[in-house]
Each structure stands twice: as C-alpha cells, then as structure tokens.
Design an enzyme around this catalytic site. Structure first.
Site, PDB file in Angstrom:
ATOM      1  N   ALA A 258     -16.724 -18.651  -7.803  1.00  0.00           N
ATOM      2  CA  ALA A 258     -17.101 -17.816  -6.636  1.00  0.00           C
ATOM      3  C   ALA A 258     -17.064 -16.510  -7.306  1.00  0.00           C
ATOM      4  O   ALA A 258     -16.281 -16.002  -7.978  1.00  0.00           O
ATOM      5  CB  ALA A 258     -16.199 -17.932  -5.640  1.00  0.00           C
TER       6      ALA A 258
ATOM      7  N   GLY B 119     -17.836 -12.310  -5.653  1.00  0.00           N
ATOM      8  CA  GLY B 119     -18.067 -11.415  -4.238  1.00  0.00           C
ATOM      9  C   GLY B 119     -17.950 -10.069  -4.824  1.00  0.00           C
ATOM     10  O   GLY B 119     -18.019  -9.747  -5.860  1.00  0.00           O
ATOM     11  N   GLY B 120     -18.341  -9.313  -3.928  1.00  0.00           N
ATOM     12  CA  GLY B 120     -18.260  -7.888  -3.933  1.00  0.00           C
ATOM     13  C   GLY B 120     -17.122  -7.220  -4.747  1.00  0.00           C
ATOM     14  O   GLY B 120     -17.179  -6.255  -5.464  1.00  0.00           O
ATOM     15  N   MET B 121     -15.940  -7.748  -4.471  1.00  0.00           N
ATOM     16  CA  MET B 121     -14.527  -7.228  -4.790  1.00  0.00           C
ATOM     17  C   MET B 121     -13.958  -8.052  -5.809  1.00  0.00           C
ATOM     18  O   MET B 121     -12.845  -7.545  -6.404  1.00  0.00           O
ATOM     19  CB  MET B 121     -13.746  -6.823  -3.443  1.00  0.00           C
ATOM     20  CG  MET B 121     -14.160  -6.041  -2.519  1.00  0.00           C
ATOM     21  SD  MET B 121     -14.508  -4.316  -3.349  1.00  0.00           S
ATOM     22  CE  MET B 121     -12.709  -3.933  -3.948  1.00  0.00           C
ATOM     23  N   GLY B 122     -14.582  -9.132  -6.117  1.00  0.00           N
ATOM     24  CA  GLY B 122     -13.698 -10.066  -7.172  1.00  0.00           C
ATOM     25  C   GLY B 122     -14.296 -11.365  -7.475  1.00  0.00           C
ATOM     26  O   GLY B 122     -15.620 -11.549  -7.019  1.00  0.00           O
TER      27      GLY B 122
ATOM     28  N   VAL C 299     -13.463 -15.820  -8.730  1.00  0.00           N
ATOM     29  CA  VAL C 299     -12.596 -16.725  -8.630  1.00  0.00           C
ATOM     30  C   VAL C 299     -12.839 -17.795  -9.805  1.00  0.00           C
ATOM     31  O   VAL C 299     -14.025 -18.095  -9.834  1.00  0.00           O
ATOM     32  CB  VAL C 299     -12.414 -17.471  -7.432  1.00  0.00           C
ATOM     33  CG1 VAL C 299     -11.169 -18.473  -7.129  1.00  0.00           C
ATOM     34  CG2 VAL C 299     -12.207 -16.418  -6.041  1.00  0.00           C
TER      35      VAL C 299
ATOM     36  N   LYS D 147      -7.888 -15.077  -9.559  1.00  0.00           N
ATOM     37  CA  LYS D 147      -8.863 -14.204  -8.882  1.00  0.00           C
ATOM     38  C   LYS D 147      -8.658 -12.964  -9.387  1.00  0.00           C
ATOM     39  O   LYS D 147      -7.376 -12.248  -9.605  1.00  0.00           O
ATOM     40  CB  LYS D 147      -8.450 -14.063  -7.457  1.00  0.00           C
ATOM     41  CG  LYS D 147      -8.213 -15.492  -6.667  1.00  0.00           C
ATOM     42  CD  LYS D 147      -8.395 -15.194  -5.039  1.00  0.00           C
ATOM     43  CE  LYS D 147      -8.150 -16.845  -4.676  1.00  0.00           C
ATOM     44  NZ  LYS D 147      -8.151 -16.720  -3.046  1.00  0.00           N
TER      45      LYS D 147
ATOM     46  N   ASP E 170     -11.658  -9.177   5.146  1.00  0.00           N
ATOM     47  CA  ASP E 170     -12.984  -9.830   5.063  1.00  0.00           C
ATOM     48  C   ASP E 170     -12.680 -11.126   5.186  1.00  0.00           C
ATOM     49  O   ASP E 170     -13.031 -12.124   4.498  1.00  0.00           O
ATOM     50  CB  ASP E 170     -13.031  -9.698   3.296  1.00  0.00           C
ATOM     51  CG  ASP E 170     -14.491 -10.249   2.839  1.00  0.00           C
ATOM     52  OD1 ASP E 170     -15.302 -10.035   3.556  1.00  0.00           O
ATOM     53  OD2 ASP E 170     -14.554 -10.685   1.746  1.00  0.00           O
TER      54      ASP E 170
END
Length: 505
Positions: free
Chosen positions: A19, A21-24, A26, A41, A136
């Site tokens: 996965a 996302g904008g901040m990290g 996984v 993460k 979030d």
C-alpha cells in the site's frame, strides 16, 4: 527497494509494497529473528528528501502509538530509520479493509455498519484519552478480521501537527489526511482534534450505509470545497430503511463546526451499540460461527463482565501514571531526565520529573516544573501538560507578574494544549487574552505578536469562523507586507492561505 531487502539486520521485506499513501507506504515482511510475519510502515517525505522536523514528530508520535494497548490497535514491535526514512514495525493483520468490503458488498447491513463503527469508537476513545488523534480515519484504515473484530490501522503514521507547524504546511501544500474524509477544520487550517476523527468516522459510517462516499468530486479541491461548504445528503434520503436515530447520528457527526458534533467517541459508541444487532455471517469475509475462534470465546466471556451496566458515553479517564523510581538527589534526577530527553524518551523523562515535582511540592523551583511540563508536551500527553502549564502560570505570575516572558510562554503552551485536545473555543479565548498582553509587552510589530495573531486566525478557521479568520489574517498580511519584502516566507505563506480561503468553490 530491492527484492528481499533486510532492514535492521532482521526484517526481510517482500519485493513490493502492499500500500502507498500520501504520507507513507506499507510493506509486508518477516522478522527473521523471531520468525513471525510483520508489517513495516515507512514515512514518505512530502519533498522527497529527509525532513528532520517530520522525523522528530514521527518518533514522538510513534512512541505514543506504541503505548496504545487495545485489541483494536495493531501492536507496535519496533521502530527505526532505514536509508534516512523512519519506519515502524507492526503486527501484520489478516482480514479485509472496509473499503474493499464496501466495494464487494455495496451497502452494508445496518447492524454491521454500526458494529464496525462502534469498534472504531472504542479504539478512538483510548487514543483520544492518550492525546493521540488519528487524522486519517477512513474505510481503508479499518480492517475487519475473520472473527468479526475490527482493527484501526495507521496510528503510527498519523503525524502530530501543532500550532508551530501550520506555516510549513500551508507553504508546502502538504496535506495530512484523505480529502473524502477530512473535517472542515483540517482542510481550512490543518487543525486536527478528536472531533476531526468523529467527522471522519461519520463520513465512513455514511459510506458503509449508502455504498458511496458522502461527497465526491472530480478534483481534490472540489472535494475539499464540498467538505467545507456543502450539506451532506441524509442517509435516509438514499436508504429509507435505516433507523432515524442512526441517520440523526451520522448528520451530527458531519456537522461543519467541531463543537456541534457529538462530544466524543464515547458518545458515538453509546448511540451506535443498540443498532449493532442481527450480525449475520458475511460469506467469504468472516469465518462461519461453527469455526473455533479463541477471540470470540474471549469476547463472549468479557461481554458478560458488568453486563448489567449500560454502555457509557463518557470518554475513559486518563490514568495517572505512578511516579517512576528516581534518584533522591534533584541534580541526578534532572541529569537523567536530560539524558532521556536527548534520546527523545519524553514519556520516561516526564515520569521521572513527576516524582521530583511531587516531592518538592509548590516549594520546588520553577525550572523543574517547567522541565516537567515541557516533557509532557513533547511526549504528546496534552491532558497532563495543560494543567501543569496552568499551575506554572499561576505560580510564575505570583512571583514575577503577568507580563513576565516565562508567564507568556507558559500561557501559549497551555493554549496550544487546549487546541491539540480539540478544545478550540477555549484555546481561542486564551490566545486572544494572551495577545492583548503580548502587544502591551512586545509591541504590535514584534514577530511573536504577529505569529500569535496568525495562529488565532488559523484556529478561527478551524472553528468554522471564516469571516473572523479572514479579517484576522488580512490584518496580519497587511502588517507583514509593511514590515517585510514581498518574497518573505511569512508574507507569501499568509497570502497563499488567504487566497485559498477566498477562492470560489
């Protein structure tokens, strides 16, 4: 990263992330030392290069997340830095995300939507009591396990935002959160509190019941504009069989002003529990009732404990931690606390200093109590930091007068605690009173006064006071332009913030 990358000499990552996302992002992996599966993460830096301040915040908040002990939160096993990027090693969870569940099933049965949201509320109650806001929350961060339990994911990547971070966020355009689930105060001012999580859960509950997001838009900006200005469609307008009480609760959770929403996750939990019934099997998602489940066995017995007591709408109290065993000599205590703070172990430092403060009582020196309050603040324990600063303000005022710089600094920290706890109205009241005193001491053109006015404008935005915020920030911009060149960061940052506020939808 290359296939089979090993970090910290023990965590072997799979070839590709599962996965992003904008901040990290996984990655699944394997702990070769303990021979168990893990999830790793990593923080993703907005500018693509390591950010020291972001790393510091990540370390601080990951320590808070690691202290959350609840069946609905994945356990945190380890933390570190690899190639300049901070990471958390966490329990790997098996199940289906609620976003995938909605994509597969469409509208969920009312009982299941209520049960999933109620379990999320139980987690949020614990988190909010520990001064941790998710920031979030969304269907993709709720995992339904095969036994019917719900895990709330990504607390470790919910980076803390405090008032001193606002200028950086508004200048870089960094967005913490997912627009389809972001509360108006997050969008307008970058301000998140417990009420922001309640709003995000309201968006999620609406989507579980209706099979579609509460708001949609072709662009991020359009979507954000709808979150700020557009009234949500009542659930019963899209699905008439939903009980009126559930519809009313969802609309209350989606109120634009934080203070108009339910008082906390505990209240939402109490209003949802009566509807978490008729939990029929979800084929292909849950194990059948006949399958042995230790988790269900445990929950069955636990559910009978205090079974005659109705669910409480109150938030759980924040437990007082017993003072840590500490050296008797004050100099040794402070030296040890300094060592812990140097390692970002603020929680341990605060516990150590708490014992010294208790032993010294009000006769203790103000420096010790200042160190204690600051350690609490840096640990993210705003519940305890706020009264510590309040006591410090009272004592310092008695000794030095209300205009002394240490008094003004402690008042600012106390107000910041109130803002970070979601008490926006109280924070505004304290900051506006502080502004009058700072103006008298420093003068209107002092950078501290201008920064405080800007923070007040941002809090006004977060409270839904858009006209007041525009007046405040316009005045700040006029003064900044008078004092600085057009390219000064404070000028451009405030101008961009106002331009976004005035931009038509």
């Amino acid at each position: 990263m290359a296939a089979h990358t090993v970090i910290s000499g023990r965590y072997e990552l799979e070839a590709l992330p599962v996965a992003r996302g904008g901040m990290g992002e996984v990655w699944f992996g394997h702990d070769t030392r303990l021979d168990r599966p893990v999830a790793v993460k990593f923080v993703r830096f907005p500018e693509g290069t390591p950010d020291e301040q972001l790393t510091r915040r990540f370390v601080r908040e990951s320590r808070i997340a690691a202290r959350l002990e609840h069946p609905g939160v994945p356990a945190v096993y380890d933390a570190g830095v690899h190639d300049g990027r901070p990471y958390l090693v966490m329990q790997r969870i098996s199940g289906v995300s609620v976003s995938d569940l909605i994509a597969e099933q469409g509208r969920l049965p009312v009982g299941w939507a209520a049960a999933i949201a109620a379990q999320a509320c139980a987690v949020l109650s614990v988190a909010h009591a520990a001064s941790l806001v998710h920031r979030d929350l969304k269907p993709g961060n709720l995992m339904l396990e095969p036994d019917g339990g719900v895990k709330v994911l990504d607390f470790g990547l919910a980076l803390a935002i405090d008032l001193t971070d606002f200028s950086k966020i508004t200048n870089t355009g960094q967005v913490i959160g997912t627009p389809a689930y972001m509360a108006p105060e997050q969008i307008l001012a970058g301000l998140s509190g417990p009420a922001s999580d309640v709003y995000a859960l309201g968006c999620t509950l609406h989507e579980m019941l209706c099979g579609q997001p509460v708001f949609a838009g072709s662009t991020t900006y359009t979507l954000m504009n709808k979150q700020v200005d557009e009234a949500p469609t009542p659930v019963r307008a899209l699905r008439p069989e939903v009980p009126a009480e559930v519809d009313e609760l969802v609309l209350a959770m989606l109120e634009k002003k934080p203070e108009d929403r339910p008082a906390g996750a505990g209240e939402v939990f109490a209003r949802l529990v009566p509807f978490a019934v008729d939990l029929t099997p979800l084929p292909g998602i849950l194990h059948p009732p006949s399958a042995p489940s230790p988790a269900r066995m445990y929950a069955t017995v636990l559910g009978r404990v205090f079974a005659t007591t109705p669910p409480s709408a109150e938030e759980p109290p924040v437990a007082d931690r017993p003072p840590a065993t500490a050296p008797a000599d004050l100099a040794e205590v402070r030296a040890e606390a300094d060592r812990l703070i140097g390692q970002s172990r603020y929680n341990q430092a605060a516990d150590l200093l708490a014992g010294a403060v208790d032993r010294a009582g009000h006769a203790g020196d103000e420096g010790l109590r200042q160190e204690y309050a600051d350690a609490l603040f840096e640990s993210g324990d705003y519940h305890r930091a706020a009264p510590a600063y309040r006591q410090l303000v009272d004592d310092l005022t008695a000794q030095h007068g209300a205009a002394a710089p240490p008094v003004l600094d402690s008042r600012l920290r106390e107000a910041t605690c109130q803002a970070l706890l979601g008490h926006t109205t109280e924070a505004l009241r304290r900051l506006e009173a502080l502004l009058e005193d700072e103006r008298a001491v420093f003068g209107d053109d002092d950078s501290r006064v201008l920064d405080l006015r800007r923070q007040i404008g941002l809090l006004q935005l977060g409270a839904g006071q858009r006209a007041a915020a525009e007046r405040t920030l316009s005045g700040v911009l006029d003064d900044l332009r008078r004092l600085h060149s057009a390219g000064h960061p404070a000028v451009t940052g405030t101008a961009e913030l106002l331009a976004g506020l005035r931009r038509p939808g």
